[in-house]
Scaffold this active site. Structure first.
Site, PDB file in Angstrom:
ATOM      1  CE  LYS A 155       0.847   1.398   4.427  1.00 30.58           C
ATOM      2  NZ  LYS A 155       1.627   2.578   4.746  1.00 30.58           N
ATOM      3  CG  ASP A 189      -0.392   0.209   8.149  1.00 34.76           C
ATOM      4  OD1 ASP A 189      -1.081   1.208   8.429  1.00 34.76           O
ATOM      5  OD2 ASP A 189       0.803   0.258   7.838  1.00 34.76           O
TER       6      ASP A 189
HETATM    7  O1  C5P Z   1       0.153  -0.867  15.216  1.00 35.89           O
HETATM    8  P1  C5P Z   1       1.576  -0.899  14.770  1.00 35.89           P
HETATM    9  O2  C5P Z   1       2.326  -2.102  15.248  1.00 35.89           O
HETATM   10  O3  C5P Z   1       1.728  -0.667  13.303  1.00 35.89           O
HETATM   11  O4  C5P Z   1       2.257   0.369  15.461  1.00 35.89           O
HETATM   12  C1  C5P Z   1       3.655   0.541  15.633  1.00 35.89           C
HETATM   13  C2  C5P Z   1       3.911   1.759  16.511  1.00 35.89           C
HETATM   14  O5  C5P Z   1       3.522   2.951  15.825  1.00 35.89           O
HETATM   15  C3  C5P Z   1       3.100   1.784  17.797  1.00 35.89           C
HETATM   16  O6  C5P Z   1       3.785   1.146  18.849  1.00 35.89           O
HETATM   17  C4  C5P Z   1       2.937   3.266  18.076  1.00 35.89           C
HETATM   18  O7  C5P Z   1       4.096   3.780  18.709  1.00 35.89           O
HETATM   19  C5  C5P Z   1       2.886   3.878  16.702  1.00 35.89           C
HETATM   20  N1  C5P Z   1       1.507   4.122  16.225  1.00 35.89           N
HETATM   21  C6  C5P Z   1       0.778   5.178  16.756  1.00 35.89           C
HETATM   22  N2  C5P Z   1      -0.502   5.402  16.297  1.00 35.89           N
HETATM   23  C7  C5P Z   1      -1.044   4.634  15.323  1.00 35.89           C
HETATM   24  C8  C5P Z   1      -0.300   3.566  14.769  1.00 35.89           C
HETATM   25  C9  C5P Z   1       0.967   3.337  15.242  1.00 35.89           C
HETATM   26  O8  C5P Z   1       1.246   5.906  17.633  1.00 35.89           O
HETATM   27  N3  C5P Z   1      -2.285   4.889  14.906  1.00 35.89           N
END
Ligand code: C5P
Length: 301
Positions: A15, A142
């Site tokens: 994406k 995502d």
């Molecule tokens: O959910 P994911 O594993 O992709 O997120 C990785 C990091 O990115 C999280 O630990 C957080 O610090 C940050 N994040 C965030 N807000 C989001 C998605 C991710 O702060 N909506």
């Protein structure tokens, strides 16, 4: 009981974020997002086989360095889905990686969604994609988007997904600078840099499911909040963006929290030419791919 040795093949697309606004911090520590997300024709490939009898998930991967145990999102996704099915199923998954890691292209998340779509079909569960998307939200921010591919507006932590239709198509040149970007660190760089949160612009607010969107409508409003946050530490990202524009891109920008930069081109010949130009940079990976047109589907093997 499912038939023995059933197998499907699924393509898991990358994406890009045509718009990525990072809004306020949530009580759970994550940020509220507002993003227009679009799949592109760079795909990982999964072959998923099931046998009834013993229970377990086994993953093999074309990249020797990628963990294939419970740390891999594919294994997490398969185990999550199986935990909702009261049957002993043996799952074997072969993953061929083409989407660069740490690229802001959602490769691991797409693989997770594709795994759940494959198992939904193989096990004849017939669950709606919305149920799979809700179930997947804990795997990563995502992941839910990929159940609404090819185009959707993504809000909240990433789980509020509204499919939209984007008329026409474009060719996208992806340029990965050869080093990964850590999502968590990108959020930290963003927080350190900004004094407050800029609200969603009226132009972005007007982009919605009922607006009959076209690429021409979206291109003037493309932006990514991570771009200014990462630019001081990684000047190459700004250079690549400029080079894509110089090579004829209608717009060029960082995808997600990086490190891939992409350019939007009107047609295939101009994208291929742009890809050739950018590909001359040592250490960079570049690819010219069409914007995605289809949802993720599996085919019987
Ligand atoms: O959910 P994911 O594993 O992709 O997120 C990785 C990091 O990115 C999280 O630990 C957080 O610090 C940050 N994040 C965030 N807000 C989001 C998605 C991710 O702060 N909506």
């Amino acid at each position: 009981m499912p038939a023995p040795h059933r197998e499907v093949r699924v393509l898991a697309p990358a994406k890009i974020n045509l718009i990525l606004r990072v809004l306020d911090r949530r009580p759970d520590g994550y940020h509220n997002l507002w993003s227009l997300m679009q799949t592109v024709g760079l795909e990982d490939e999964l072959r998923v086989r099931i046998r009834s009898g013993t229970a377990g998930v086994r993953l093999t991967c074309s990249l020797p360095d990628l963990p294939t145990d419970g740390r891999n999102l594919v294994v997490k996704a398969a185990s999550l889905l199986l935990s909702h099915v009261a049957r002993a199923i043996d799952v074997e998954i072969e993953l061929t990686k083409r989407i660069p890691l740490g690229g802001g292209l959602g490769g691991g998340s797409s693989d997770a969604a594709a795994t759940m779509i494959a198992l939904n079909g193989l096990l004849d569960l017939g669950w709606p994609l919305s149920k799979l998307a809700d179930m997947s939200a804990g795997l990563g921010s995502d992941v839910p988007f990929f159940f609404s591919a090819p185009t959707a507006i993504v809000a909240g932590r990433g789980g509020d997904v509204t499919p939209v239709s984007l008329a026409g198509g474009r060719w996208i040149v992806l340029v990965h600078p050869g080093f990964p970007s850590e999502t968590k660190q990108a959020y930290q760089a963003l927080s350190a840099r900004r004094a407050g949160v800029r609200p969603l612009s009226p132009a972005h607010e007007r982009i919605g499911p009922g607006t009959g969107l076209s690429w021409d409508d979206v291109i003037p409003h493309m932006e990514n909040d991570f771009e200014p946050a990462l630019a001081p530490a990684y000047p190459i990202l700004t250079e690549l963006t400029k080079e894509l524009l110089h090579a004829g891109a209608e717009a060029a920008m960082l995808s997600g929290s990086g490190a891939t930069v992409f350019g939007v081109f009107r047609d295939e010949p101009s994208a291929r030419e742009g890809c050739r130009t950018l590909g001359r940079r040592p250490g960079c990976f570049s690819a010219a791919v069409p914007s995605g047109r289809r949802p993720i589907e599996c085919e019987d093997v």
